[in-house]
Each structure stands twice: as C-alpha cells, then as structure tokens.
Motif scaffolding. Sequence first.
Motif, PDB file in Angstrom:
ATOM      1  N   THR A 157       0.835  -1.202   0.000  1.00 43.24           N
ATOM      2  CA  THR A 157       0.000   0.000   0.000  1.00 43.24           C
ATOM      3  C   THR A 157       0.870   1.251   0.000  1.00 43.24           C
ATOM      4  OG1 THR A 157      -1.801  -1.138   1.133  1.00 43.24           O
ATOM      5  CG2 THR A 157      -1.770   1.260   1.299  1.00 43.24           C
ATOM      6  N   GLU A 158       1.946   1.238   0.777  1.00 39.92           N
ATOM      7  CA  GLU A 158       2.819   2.423   0.875  1.00 39.92           C
ATOM      8  C   GLU A 158       3.607   2.682  -0.411  1.00 39.92           C
ATOM      9  OE1 GLU A 158       3.097   4.687   3.553  1.00 39.92           O
ATOM     10  OE2 GLU A 158       1.275   3.616   4.120  1.00 39.92           O
ATOM     11  N   VAL A 159       4.151   1.629  -1.035  1.00 41.19           N
ATOM     12  CA  VAL A 159       5.016   1.839  -2.206  1.00 41.19           C
ATOM     13  C   VAL A 159       4.234   1.812  -3.517  1.00 41.19           C
ATOM     14  CG1 VAL A 159       7.011   0.917  -0.984  1.00 41.19           C
ATOM     15  CG2 VAL A 159       5.707  -0.587  -2.518  1.00 41.19           C
ATOM     16  N   GLY A 160       2.978   1.376  -3.471  1.00 41.03           N
ATOM     17  CA  GLY A 160       2.137   1.368  -4.660  1.00 41.03           C
ATOM     18  C   GLY A 160       2.524   0.286  -5.647  1.00 41.03           C
ATOM     19  N   PRO A 161       1.776   0.220  -6.750  1.00 43.36           N
ATOM     20  CA  PRO A 161       2.022  -0.838  -7.740  1.00 43.36           C
ATOM     21  C   PRO A 161       3.374  -0.717  -8.430  1.00 43.36           C
ATOM     22  CG  PRO A 161       0.358   0.711  -8.522  1.00 43.36           C
ATOM     23  CD  PRO A 161       0.627   1.068  -7.097  1.00 43.36           C
ATOM     24  N   GLY A 162       3.964   0.483  -8.444  1.00 42.95           N
ATOM     25  CA  GLY A 162       5.267   0.667  -9.081  1.00 42.95           C
ATOM     26  C   GLY A 162       6.443   0.394  -8.173  1.00 42.95           C
ATOM     27  N   GLY A 163       6.175   0.137  -6.898  1.00 43.27           N
ATOM     28  CA  GLY A 163       7.250  -0.142  -5.958  1.00 43.27           C
ATOM     29  C   GLY A 163       7.616  -1.611  -5.922  1.00 43.27           C
ATOM     30  N   THR A 164       8.646  -1.921  -5.146  1.00 46.20           N
ATOM     31  CA  THR A 164       9.120  -3.292  -4.989  1.00 46.20           C
ATOM     32  C   THR A 164       8.994  -3.683  -3.529  1.00 46.20           C
ATOM     33  OG1 THR A 164      10.708  -3.045  -6.796  1.00 46.20           O
ATOM     34  CG2 THR A 164      11.111  -4.826  -5.221  1.00 46.20           C
ATOM     35  N   VAL A 165       8.339  -4.805  -3.276  1.00 45.86           N
ATOM     36  CA  VAL A 165       8.200  -5.334  -1.922  1.00 45.86           C
ATOM     37  C   VAL A 165       8.779  -6.741  -1.908  1.00 45.86           C
ATOM     38  CG1 VAL A 165       6.607  -6.010  -0.078  1.00 45.86           C
ATOM     39  CG2 VAL A 165       6.121  -3.974  -1.468  1.00 45.86           C
ATOM     40  N   LEU A 166       9.725  -6.962  -0.990  1.00 46.31           N
ATOM     41  CA  LEU A 166      10.339  -8.270  -0.804  1.00 46.31           C
ATOM     42  C   LEU A 166      10.105  -8.718   0.634  1.00 46.31           C
ATOM     43  CD1 LEU A 166      13.825  -7.476  -2.398  1.00 46.31           C
ATOM     44  CD2 LEU A 166      11.881  -8.586  -3.519  1.00 46.31           C
ATOM     45  N   GLY A 167       9.867  -9.992   0.810  1.00 47.61           N
ATOM     46  CA  GLY A 167       9.792 -10.576   2.142  1.00 47.61           C
ATOM     47  C   GLY A 167      10.799 -11.694   2.234  1.00 47.61           C
ATOM     48  N   ALA A 168      11.718 -11.612   3.190  1.00 47.24           N
ATOM     49  CA  ALA A 168      12.752 -12.640   3.346  1.00 47.24           C
ATOM     50  C   ALA A 168      12.611 -13.308   4.695  1.00 47.24           C
ATOM     51  CB  ALA A 168      14.142 -12.019   3.220  1.00 47.24           C
TER      52      ALA A 168
END
Length: 199
Positions: free
Chosen positions: A61-72
């Motif tokens: 939600t914070e970075v939007g569709p153009g952002g990158t979210v990784l979970g490690a």
Amino acid sequence: MADDHTRVQEFFAVRAADWDSRFPDDGPAYATAVGELGLRPGDAVLDAGCGTGRALVALRTEVGPGGTVLGADLTPAMLRTALRAGRAASGALLLADVERLPLRSAALDGVFAAGLISHLTDPEQGLSELARVVRPGGRLALFHPIGRAALAARHGRALSDDDLRAEPRLTPLLAASGWHLETYIDEDARFLVLAVRTG
C-alpha cells in the motif's frame, strides 16, 4: 551459526501454521508502524524476517504498484503459510538469511523488521547487512506489536537493561551497524524504533 539458524527454523516451523491465529489483532499495529517508515510510491522495501508476511500488504500500500516489496525469511514453513494466505500477491517471498541477503548493496529504500532483532545470531552483523542493502538516507523500522515490559511479562521474565532492545544497548549497536537512531518508542501497545542509514 548453522546451529543457531537450525534452532530458529525449528522454533518457527512448529508455530507457522497457527501463527496468524495466535495474534489475530496485530494487523492495525503493523499497518501503523509501516506507515511511520516514511516510504513513498515507487520505493523498494524489504520485510526482513517476514514470517507469514503480515506486513506485506501494508508495505505494498505504501510503495504502490510501481514499488518493490520483498519478504525474506529463514523458515520455509513460515513462507509456505504466507503463500497459503495469499500474501505473495503483495510482495516476492525469498527463502534467505537476513544476515546474508542475496541483494545488491544500496538496492533498497527501507527495511521493516518485526520481532527480528532477538532472533539474529549476530545482531551487529545482521543490522550491518540490512544497512548494506539500503541506500544512504534510507530507513529501518524495528517493530514489535507489544512493548518490552509486556513481552517480558508474557514470557515470565523481568524487564532488563541487558535486553538488546533497551535503548542504551540498541543505540550504540545501531550506530556500529551503519544506522542513526531517530525514534525510540517503547509502550505497552508497541515497540518501534526508526533509524536512518548513515554514510
């Protein structure tokens, strides 16, 4: 270190399936903490030690569709639970040790880490590795949905200044690892540290 990693994996593997049901009311606290990280649309962010991925939706939600979210995360069972919960739709899941991340240096704008610091085999190395993958000026949030006193009480321990999360211990640890502590909140309802990548 392998033994420490095995212990962490074993601890979380047996708890993965019912982890979310054990803490069903934490969602709003996670979203609030993510909001305080200061992410912007298009940013790249890592949920370090993501567990079942409870922060991934808020990070997306914070970075939007153009952002990158990784979970490690180090524990396959936790990542499988995240997949079953549909959280991979919000971010890519990586089976990885956060003390040795398969990421370029300065690749990220921020790191969110819920409950991670007490599970690091070498806290200074772990925080240094998180600093390595964040650009200068990027931010780190160390979060727990309850404060130190409440957590100690839950585990039947006395609150101690030897706790890694105690401000007198954490401030120099962050500084030695490439971070400058900006905000330290330790209340019954949450623990939140916000730090900025130096250099």
